[in-house]
Scaffold this motif. Structure first.
Motif, PDB file in Angstrom:
ATOM      1  N   LYS A 271       0.825  -1.207   0.000  1.00  0.00           N
ATOM      2  CA  LYS A 271       0.000   0.000   0.000  1.00  0.00           C
ATOM      3  C   LYS A 271       0.864   1.265   0.000  1.00  0.00           C
ATOM      4  CE  LYS A 271      -2.810  -1.342   3.408  1.00  0.00           C
ATOM      5  NZ  LYS A 271      -3.962  -1.327   4.345  1.00  0.00           N
ATOM      6  N   GLU A 272       1.986   1.219   0.680  1.00  0.00           N
ATOM      7  CA  GLU A 272       2.899   2.367   0.668  1.00  0.00           C
ATOM      8  C   GLU A 272       3.471   2.585  -0.731  1.00  0.00           C
ATOM      9  OE1 GLU A 272       3.655   4.649   2.967  1.00  0.00           O
ATOM     10  OE2 GLU A 272       2.093   3.743   4.225  1.00  0.00           O
ATOM     11  N   HIS A 273       3.823   1.504  -1.401  1.00  0.00           N
ATOM     12  CA  HIS A 273       4.333   1.629  -2.774  1.00  0.00           C
ATOM     13  C   HIS A 273       3.276   2.238  -3.693  1.00  0.00           C
ATOM     14  CE1 HIS A 273       7.982  -0.482  -1.865  1.00  0.00           C
ATOM     15  NE2 HIS A 273       7.381  -1.640  -1.592  1.00  0.00           N
ATOM     16  N   ILE A 274       2.047   1.807  -3.524  1.00  0.00           N
ATOM     17  CA  ILE A 274       0.961   2.287  -4.385  1.00  0.00           C
ATOM     18  C   ILE A 274       0.751   3.792  -4.217  1.00  0.00           C
ATOM     19  CG2 ILE A 274      -1.545   2.173  -4.727  1.00  0.00           C
ATOM     20  CD1 ILE A 274      -1.277  -0.882  -4.126  1.00  0.00           C
ATOM     21  N   LEU A 275       0.856   4.281  -3.001  1.00  0.00           N
ATOM     22  CA  LEU A 275       0.667   5.713  -2.753  1.00  0.00           C
ATOM     23  C   LEU A 275       1.755   6.566  -3.396  1.00  0.00           C
ATOM     24  CD1 LEU A 275      -0.490   5.694   0.999  1.00  0.00           C
ATOM     25  CD2 LEU A 275      -1.907   6.030  -1.046  1.00  0.00           C
ATOM     26  N   GLU A 276       2.864   5.949  -3.768  1.00  0.00           N
ATOM     27  CA  GLU A 276       3.978   6.684  -4.384  1.00  0.00           C
ATOM     28  C   GLU A 276       3.879   6.765  -5.910  1.00  0.00           C
ATOM     29  OE1 GLU A 276       7.324   4.496  -3.013  1.00  0.00           O
ATOM     30  OE2 GLU A 276       7.234   5.282  -0.957  1.00  0.00           O
ATOM     31  N   ILE A 277       2.887   6.098  -6.512  1.00  0.00           N
ATOM     32  CA  ILE A 277       2.764   6.062  -7.972  1.00  0.00           C
ATOM     33  C   ILE A 277       2.393   7.439  -8.504  1.00  0.00           C
ATOM     34  CG2 ILE A 277       1.422   5.109  -9.891  1.00  0.00           C
ATOM     35  CD1 ILE A 277       1.098   2.551  -8.194  1.00  0.00           C
TER      36      ILE A 277
END
Length: 598
Positions: A271-277
């Protein structure tokens, strides 16, 4: 004295050992509870993996659709993962006495229409659909007797006067009932692949049209930020025994993560990776959808009785790379549906292209929603996610046999056979929540032509459909339709459906009248509120057929008068059916009337 000191020292040492040992064992046991494989009763440690793969390196989908969706298509996926089991029954926190109902697939809201009006933009006709509008409301389906059939339709009749022409019209609703208790319903385990649009148009704000000014710096939340948060909301609905994978696409496709068990994945890290997209590039829907389909290749050994299989595409639906044709994109979704992999579209932003997605989602097992505020989306998914991913009835067909009536129009469904006026077809029914005995989106409205002079008419209604197992079912019922010349409604459900359909037809005709300036879309007293029978409209094109640009909201004097008449009619119907939530349509009409007065 010396012995006494020794005894005291020894006791202190023993107490320290006991305290330290007990504390150590507590943390060891807690660590075991948090790291074992769960319900198996063993102490095997599970290492949750952060398997995020996105690094900007594109995948290659060249030739994929010609092999998978062309003449060489195989049924290996269908044989291995097509849903062949029945409804999974588990105890969940629902009303143990109430049955769930059904609603039609396709559009599940008209949020894009409402948002365009509120922002001062002119909507397009596909922004408002009958089934999307119906799903905003609950309906008395007219069900009297319980049935043992999975799908048990009920029928209600009405004679209603058109509020513009005062002409008499004949209607019937098909109530979408089931015999499944809410307390017994739970979805199967889910194989889910999210396909996320990361193209440049996703950088604009939720309330702006990207192609009005693609280089504008936005201050509000962008579509990309909202889409990222929407993915994480969906992830929050998953269980440990579900499987999750992700594909990203701009003008190419990228692997976000392979499909794997949620319980073995460090979902917080994902989820943290997704927020960085961030948003970039063009929009190649074809490439993203192709790679999502490929992820299901590794699931051939999964027991099809246990799993649902779904692709959720989150996009503003403005493709400009690869195959962008409506028919071409729809064929990909159809081929996956035939293989038991169904598709949901989640549209993001005020410029979401409903014209494209409305056509693509008219496929077995498909549906679509809109996102304009993350809070609303989170609230909706908490209640509706299990229903969204669990189609239960397919290929529903109603055949009307009558010497007295024929079908003139179908609202909230897919097709009517225009040649003989006897067929109503529905690709998919999804489960739907029941509240106070009324089903959310739980009716389809039929408009009937009376073709005989008899006062008492008879309709024989033959229904056939397939369940999740592909097993065919059929039932028949006769309905008497008495016409003594007076206006009447069998129940509040059919009255509400008629009022909402007239509202939608008025809005659709207004949109086409203002955009095309053709007088045939003007509602006149001699004809009343006629069906909107044309979807061709003038939409500004900048770069491609799906790249939507804004048009300022305008209301002609002719339609201002019509909206004022419609408002008076709806206010009376709201009081009659006792549903104050319908006042949101009055709010829309007030906005339109006010726009004319500027």
């Amino acid at each position: 004295m010396k012995n006494k000191k020794s005894i005291i020292i020894t006791i202190c040492i023993l107490l320290a050992v006991i305290v330290i040992g007990g504390t150590t064992m507590y943390f060891v046991n807690e660590n075991k509870k948090n790291s074992t494989s769960g319900n198996n009763g063993d102490d095997k440690k599970v290492v949750k993996i952060d398997d995020w793969k996105y690094d900007g390196t594109p995948l290659s989908s060249e030739g994929f659709f010609s092999g998978i969706f062309g003449s060489t298509v195989t049924n290996s996926v269908a044989q291995s993962i097509a849903p062949t089991g029945g409804v999974m029954m588990e105890s969940v926190a629902m009303d143990s006495a109430a049955n769930i109902g059904f609603s039609v697939g396709g559009a599940k809201d008209i949020n894009n229409f409402r948002e365009n009006i509120e922002e001062g933009y002119f909507p397009i006709s596909t922004d408002i659909t009958y089934n999307g509008l119906f799903y905003d409301y609950t309906f008395d389906t007219g069900m009297v007797n319980e049935s043992e059939d999975l799908f048990s339709p009920s029928y209600s009749t009405a004679i209603s006067k058109d509020p513009i022409s005062n002409g008499k019209e004949y209607y019937m609703t098909v109530g979408l009932n089931s015999n499944i208790k809410e307390s017994d319903f739970a979805r199967k385990k889910l194989n889910l692949v999210v396909v996320l649009d990361i193209s440049g148009s996703m950088s604009s704000s939720l309330s702006d049209y990207y192609y009005d000014n693609p280089f504008k710096i936005e201050k509000n939340k962008s579509k990309m930020e909202a889409a990222n948060e929407a993915v994480n909301i969906l992830i929050n609905q998953l269980n440990d025994d579900d499987k999750f994978g992700m594909i990203l696409f701009d003008n190419a496709a990228y692997l976000g993560k392979e499909i794997s068990l949620v319980g073995e994945t460090d979902m917080d890290a994902i989820k943290e990776h997704i927020l960085e997209i961030t948003a970039q590039g063009g929009t190649n829907f074809e490439a993203g959808y192709a790679e999502a389909t490929k992820l299901f290749d590794d699931l051939k050994d999964i027991d099809s009785d246990e799993y649902e299989n779904r692709i959720i595409v989150i996009t503003d639906a403005m493709p400009n790379y690869g195959n962008t044709s409506k028919d071409g994109l729809m064929s990909y979704v159809e081929e996956n549906a035939d293989d038991g992999i169904y598709t949901t579209f989640i549209g993001v932003g005020v410029d979401f292209n409903t014209k494209l997605i409305e056509a693509i989602s008219d496929v077995k097992g498909a549906n679509y929603y809109s996102v304009h505020t993350v809070d609303e989306f989170e609230e909706r998914m908490g209640e509706q996610f299990e229903f969204m991913v669990t189609p239960l009835v397919f290929d529903l067909e109603l055949n009307l046999e009558s010497e007295d009536y024929e079908i003139a129009g179908v609202y909230g469904s897919d097709t009517v056979n225009k040649e003989d006026g006897s067929i109503m077809s529905v690709n998919t029914l999804f489960p739907s929540k029941t509240t106070d005995g009324e089903v959310k989106g739980g009716v389809i409205l039929l408009k009937l032509n009376k073709i005989s002079e008899k006062e008492d008419g008879v309709l024989k209604l033959n229904v056939s459909y397939k369940d999740r197992n592909g097993i065919a079912h059929a039932n028949s019922q006769e309905v008497e339709f008495s016409d003594n010349g007076e206006e009447y409604y069998a129940n509040k459900g059919i009255r509400k459906a008629i009022a909402l359909t007239r509202y939608a037809n008025t809005i659709k005709n207004w949109i086409l009248y203002e955009r095309s300036e053709e007088p045939r879309f003007l509602i006149l007293p001699v004809n009343g509120i006629v069906d909107c029978n044309c979807t061709v409209e003038e939409v500004r094109i900048i770069l491609g057929e799906h790249e939507r640009t804004s048009v300022d909201l305008t209301v002609s004097d002719e339609y201002k008068d019509i909206f004022e008449q419609l408002k008076g009619y709806l206010e009376g119907e709201i009081e009659a059916v006792e549903d104050k939530t319908m006042r949101q349509e009055i709010k829309i009409l007030d906005e339109l009337i006010k726009n004319n007065e500027k």
